[in-house]
Design a protein around this motif. Structure first.
Motif, PDB file in Angstrom:
ATOM      1  N   GLY A   1       0.813  -1.207   0.000  1.00 20.13           N
ATOM      2  CA  GLY A   1       0.000   0.000   0.000  1.00 20.13           C
ATOM      3  C   GLY A   1       0.846   1.255   0.000  1.00 20.13           C
ATOM      4  O   GLY A   1       1.939   1.286  -0.554  1.00 20.13           O
TER       5      GLY A   1
ATOM      6  N   ARG B   1      -2.074   8.534   8.241  1.00 21.80           N
ATOM      7  CA  ARG B   1      -3.046   7.482   8.587  1.00 21.80           C
ATOM      8  C   ARG B   1      -4.327   8.094   9.137  1.00 21.80           C
ATOM      9  O   ARG B   1      -5.437   7.679   8.777  1.00 21.80           O
ATOM     10  CB  ARG B   1      -2.458   6.510   9.608  1.00 21.80           C
ATOM     11  CG  ARG B   1      -1.690   5.369   9.025  1.00 21.80           C
ATOM     12  CD  ARG B   1      -1.394   4.282  10.055  1.00 21.80           C
ATOM     13  NE  ARG B   1      -0.618   4.758  11.188  1.00 21.80           N
ATOM     14  CZ  ARG B   1       0.707   4.824  11.231  1.00 21.80           C
ATOM     15  NH1 ARG B   1       1.419   4.447  10.185  1.00 21.80           N
ATOM     16  NH2 ARG B   1       1.312   5.253  12.311  1.00 21.80           N
TER      17      ARG B   1
ATOM     18  N   ALA C   1      -6.165   9.830   6.290  1.00 19.89           N
ATOM     19  CA  ALA C   1      -6.753   8.825   5.395  1.00 19.89           C
ATOM     20  C   ALA C   1      -7.970   8.172   6.050  1.00 19.89           C
ATOM     21  O   ALA C   1      -8.993   7.951   5.391  1.00 19.89           O
ATOM     22  CB  ALA C   1      -5.707   7.776   5.029  1.00 19.89           C
ATOM     23  N   GLY C   2      -7.875   7.890   7.341  1.00 22.69           N
ATOM     24  CA  GLY C   2      -8.978   7.257   8.055  1.00 22.69           C
ATOM     25  C   GLY C   2     -10.186   8.148   8.207  1.00 22.69           C
ATOM     26  O   GLY C   2     -11.303   7.670   8.394  1.00 22.69           O
TER      27      GLY C   2
ATOM     28  N   ILE D   1      -9.137   8.586  -1.184  1.00 24.62           N
ATOM     29  CA  ILE D   1      -7.711   8.900  -1.221  1.00 24.62           C
ATOM     30  C   ILE D   1      -7.253   8.991  -2.668  1.00 24.62           C
ATOM     31  O   ILE D   1      -7.508   8.090  -3.468  1.00 24.62           O
ATOM     32  CB  ILE D   1      -6.883   7.823  -0.490  1.00 24.62           C
ATOM     33  CG1 ILE D   1      -7.270   7.760   0.990  1.00 24.62           C
ATOM     34  CG2 ILE D   1      -5.389   8.106  -0.634  1.00 24.62           C
ATOM     35  CD1 ILE D   1      -6.608   6.607   1.728  1.00 24.62           C
TER      36      ILE D   1
ATOM     37  N   ALA E   1      -1.611   3.475   4.398  1.00 24.24           N
ATOM     38  CA  ALA E   1      -2.932   3.011   3.969  1.00 24.24           C
ATOM     39  C   ALA E   1      -2.786   1.729   3.165  1.00 24.24           C
ATOM     40  O   ALA E   1      -1.787   1.523   2.472  1.00 24.24           O
ATOM     41  CB  ALA E   1      -3.634   4.076   3.133  1.00 24.24           C
TER      42      ALA E   1
ATOM     43  N   ASP F   1      -5.984  -1.194  -1.159  1.00 22.39           N
ATOM     44  CA  ASP F   1      -7.374  -1.099  -1.620  1.00 22.39           C
ATOM     45  C   ASP F   1      -8.090   0.149  -1.097  1.00 22.39           C
ATOM     46  O   ASP F   1      -9.238   0.384  -1.421  1.00 22.39           O
ATOM     47  CB  ASP F   1      -8.149  -2.361  -1.271  1.00 22.39           C
ATOM     48  CG  ASP F   1      -8.221  -2.644   0.212  1.00 22.39           C
ATOM     49  OD1 ASP F   1      -7.574  -1.928   1.010  1.00 22.39           O
ATOM     50  OD2 ASP F   1      -8.925  -3.600   0.582  1.00 22.39           O
ATOM     51  N   ALA F   2      -7.397   0.971  -0.310  1.00 20.47           N
ATOM     52  CA  ALA F   2      -7.983   2.224   0.174  1.00 20.47           C
ATOM     53  C   ALA F   2      -7.834   3.352  -0.838  1.00 20.47           C
ATOM     54  O   ALA F   2      -8.439   4.411  -0.683  1.00 20.47           O
ATOM     55  CB  ALA F   2      -7.319   2.626   1.494  1.00 20.47           C
TER      56      ALA F   2
ATOM     57  N   SER G   1      -8.561   5.474  -3.908  1.00 18.28           N
ATOM     58  CA  SER G   1      -9.682   5.716  -4.831  1.00 18.28           C
ATOM     59  C   SER G   1      -9.185   6.069  -6.222  1.00 18.28           C
ATOM     60  O   SER G   1      -9.737   5.614  -7.218  1.00 18.28           O
ATOM     61  CB  SER G   1     -10.549   6.866  -4.323  1.00 18.28           C
ATOM     62  OG  SER G   1     -10.942   6.662  -3.001  1.00 18.28           O
TER      63      SER G   1
END
Length: 149
Positions: free
Chosen positions: A77, A90, A93-94, A99, A117, A120-121, A123
């Protein structure tokens, strides 16, 4: 009204920002400061000269987070070289709905020590037209939309 009572009706709507940016980087803030259609939020924290960013709990997320990456790999990632910077990233992002990673070819398929991250986080992935297709295909399979700059 933001700009005084003497304005014409509807003038505020005509000047409404097209983009809202929240950044923990004074350099990014400086680059965007004179753009009239950008609403700019500068996030606080402790400034780290070597990173050029602010870190700490005062710095959090946005709807769409444009995340700088020290390394980007389809299995590890998004990664960073500094633990404090990774912690802020982090948290941002959370707390963000999406993202966006803008990455140069030399950072693709590499990893730094601190994970920011999951792959798969992501975008959206913005890359050079010469980015290796197999690497991009891995990110597409993970759900990222690929954009060429």
């Amino acid at each position: 009204m933001r700009h005084g009572a003497a304005e014409q009706p509807g003038a505020e709507e005509a000047r409404a920002p097209e983009l809202t940016v929240a950044t923990n980087s004074p350099g990014v803030a400086s680059a965007l400061a004179d753009l009239p259609l950008v609403e700019l939020f500068v996030l606080g924290g402790r400034y780290v000269r070597d990173l050029g960013t602010c870190v700490g709990g005062d710095t959090l997320g946005a709807d769409l987070f444009f995340l700088g990456s020290c390394g980007l790999d389809a299995s590890r990632g998004v990664t960073a070289f500094d633990s404090a910077e990774a912690e802020v990233k982090r948290a941002m992002a959370g707390n963000s709905a999406g993202i966006v990673i803008v990455v140069t070819n030399d950072k693709l398929a590499t990893a730094a020590p601190y994970r920011v991250a999951a792959p798969d986080a992501i975008s959206h992935l913005v890359v050079d037209k010469t980015a290796p297709s197999p690497i991009l295909a891995d990110f597409e399979r993970l759900g990222a939309e690929i954009h060429f700059a």
